[in-house]
Design a protein around this motif. Structure first.
Motif, PDB file in Angstrom:
ATOM      1  N   GLY A 142       1.024  -1.045  -0.062  1.00  0.00           N
ATOM      2  CA  GLY A 142      -0.130  -0.083  -0.072  1.00  0.00           C
ATOM      3  C   GLY A 142       0.642   1.081  -0.007  1.00  0.00           C
ATOM      4  N   ASN A 143       0.149   2.432   0.073  1.00  0.00           N
ATOM      5  CA  ASN A 143       0.844   3.628   0.138  1.00  0.00           C
ATOM      6  C   ASN A 143       1.683   3.552   1.474  1.00  0.00           C
ATOM      7  N   ARG A 144       1.127   3.010   2.347  1.00  0.00           N
ATOM      8  CA  ARG A 144       1.803   2.735   3.627  1.00  0.00           C
ATOM      9  C   ARG A 144       1.434   1.050   3.976  1.00  0.00           C
ATOM     10  N   ALA A 145       2.207   0.204   4.271  1.00  0.00           N
ATOM     11  CA  ALA A 145       2.001  -1.208   4.414  1.00  0.00           C
ATOM     12  C   ALA A 145       1.498  -1.446   5.578  1.00  0.00           C
ATOM     13  N   VAL A 146       2.013  -1.100   6.781  1.00  0.00           N
ATOM     14  CA  VAL A 146       1.460  -1.120   8.249  1.00  0.00           C
ATOM     15  C   VAL A 146       1.858   0.154   8.806  1.00  0.00           C
ATOM     16  N   GLN A 147       0.476   0.505   9.479  1.00  0.00           N
ATOM     17  CA  GLN A 147       0.522   1.871  10.486  1.00  0.00           C
ATOM     18  C   GLN A 147       0.240   1.344  11.722  1.00  0.00           C
ATOM     19  N   VAL A 148       1.099   1.693  12.784  1.00  0.00           N
ATOM     20  CA  VAL A 148       0.856   1.392  14.097  1.00  0.00           C
ATOM     21  C   VAL A 148       0.450   2.565  14.508  1.00  0.00           C
ATOM     22  N   HIS A 149      -0.949   2.517  14.871  1.00  0.00           N
ATOM     23  CA  HIS A 149      -1.551   4.258  15.116  1.00  0.00           C
ATOM     24  C   HIS A 149      -2.110   4.224  16.650  1.00  0.00           C
ATOM     25  N   LEU A 150      -1.591   5.306  17.189  1.00  0.00           N
ATOM     26  CA  LEU A 150      -2.255   5.736  18.600  1.00  0.00           C
ATOM     27  C   LEU A 150      -3.029   6.852  18.399  1.00  0.00           C
ATOM     28  N   PRO A 151      -4.250   6.945  18.019  1.00  0.00           N
ATOM     29  CA  PRO A 151      -4.638   8.210  17.640  1.00  0.00           C
ATOM     30  C   PRO A 151      -5.317   9.113  18.719  1.00  0.00           C
ATOM     31  N   SER A 152      -4.959   8.624  20.083  1.00  0.00           N
ATOM     32  CA  SER A 152      -5.592   9.534  21.060  1.00  0.00           C
ATOM     33  C   SER A 152      -4.766  10.607  21.403  1.00  0.00           C
ATOM     34  N   SER A 153      -5.271  11.540  22.205  1.00  0.00           N
ATOM     35  CA  SER A 153      -4.180  12.653  22.654  1.00  0.00           C
ATOM     36  C   SER A 153      -3.757  12.469  23.931  1.00  0.00           C
ATOM     37  N   SER A 154      -4.334  11.525  24.622  1.00  0.00           N
ATOM     38  CA  SER A 154      -4.331  11.316  26.180  1.00  0.00           C
ATOM     39  C   SER A 154      -2.969  10.798  26.458  1.00  0.00           C
ATOM     40  N   ALA A 155      -2.228  11.206  27.102  1.00  0.00           N
ATOM     41  CA  ALA A 155      -0.687  10.585  27.378  1.00  0.00           C
ATOM     42  C   ALA A 155      -0.947   9.462  28.386  1.00  0.00           C
ATOM     43  N   THR A 156      -2.022   9.553  29.253  1.00  0.00           N
ATOM     44  CA  THR A 156      -2.198   8.371  30.206  1.00  0.00           C
ATOM     45  C   THR A 156      -2.929   7.114  29.655  1.00  0.00           C
TER      46      THR A 156
END
Length: 259
Positions: A142-156
């Motif tokens: 793909g354009n990106r093969a695998v994306q490990v995504h943490l979408p939250s803005s909460s650092a906790t």
């Protein structure tokens, strides 16, 4: 309206389903934003030759608001032979062939995952439950093969996320950013995120970690023990903290196009 949404094939929790495509193509075309062709909440194994093909013809998403994917995985998903393709022609941020989510396990034994105009596989983390993906063989493209995504803005929130690639090919068709594996956080702590690449894995693209993820990851969280990485940027962190970026990435083996 929810009633206007196209139908999805839903695998209920605690149900085990083995789908042998036997050379056939299972396809769906929609123009509804925010939809999955298959939603797996149980244990789904895709076997045999054949294709799961999904196409979205609606307005492309400019953020990550409404995802369209062939498979949303919240359970255990095993790909052992078929091709899973998101054949959407227009690039969209929230477009995936497979979106494997919090609490999910995804094992690629063989087969292909294709999404030429966006991300082939997103490991998305919108909760605290562990998210695990392993690749033994097959082709992820793909354009990106695998994306490990943490979408939250909460650092906790610091969920366990593990990507282990010991075989197969992860390939990016993007000549600009050239992302084979991308670890990206929007603010969530990545202290429990690990990426392991070794064995006979072939990464036709770069392994990139954004600055927010880097700054919270543990030392040696990205481990390269073997395989080949043939990407424009090799293995790279965007962090401005050079010492932290070096500590997060551990290289003890493998062959590289970029040193």
């Amino acid at each position: 309206k929810a009633s206007d949404a196209p139908a999805s094939l839903i695998i209920p929790a605690k149900k085990t389903v083995v789908l042998n495509l036997n050379g056939y193509t299972l396809s769906q075309t929609v123009d509804y934003a925010g939809h999955s062709m298959i939603v797996n909440n149980g244990a789904l194994t895709l076997k045999g030759e054949g294709t799961v093909r999904y196409t979205y013809n609606g307005t492309p998403d400019s953020s990550y608001g409404k995802g369209n994917q062939a498979i949303s995985n919240f359970g255990t998903l095993v790909l052992d032979g078929p091709t899973v393709e998101n054949a959407t022609e227009k690039m969209s941020h929230a477009l995936f062939a497979i979106d494997t989510r919090e609490g999910a396990i995804f094992n690629v034994v063989d087969g292909a995952v294709l999404c030429a105009n966006a991300t082939a596989v997103r490991m998305g983390q919108f909760g605290a439950d562990a998210n695990e993906m392993t690749v033994e063989d097959g082709h992820i493209y793909g354009n990106r093969a695998v994306q490990v995504h943490l979408p939250s803005s909460s650092a906790t929130v610091n969920p366990v996320m593990t990507l282990n690639v010991q075989g197969g090919v992860l390939e990016s068709n993007d000549e600009t950013y050239n992302i084979g594996v991308y670890v990206i956080s929007n603010g969530q702590s990545a202290e429990n995120v690990t990426v392991q690449i070794g064995g006979e894995a072939e990464i036709k693209g770069s392994v990139l970690v954004n600055a927010v993820a880097t700054d919270t990851m543990n030392d040696a969280a990205v481990q390269i023990t073997g395989g080949t990485i043939d990407g424009i940027y090799g293995v790279y962190s965007y962090s401005t903290d050079a010492a932290k970026a070096d500590a997060v990435i551990s290289v003890t083996g493998g062959a590289f196009a970029v040193e």
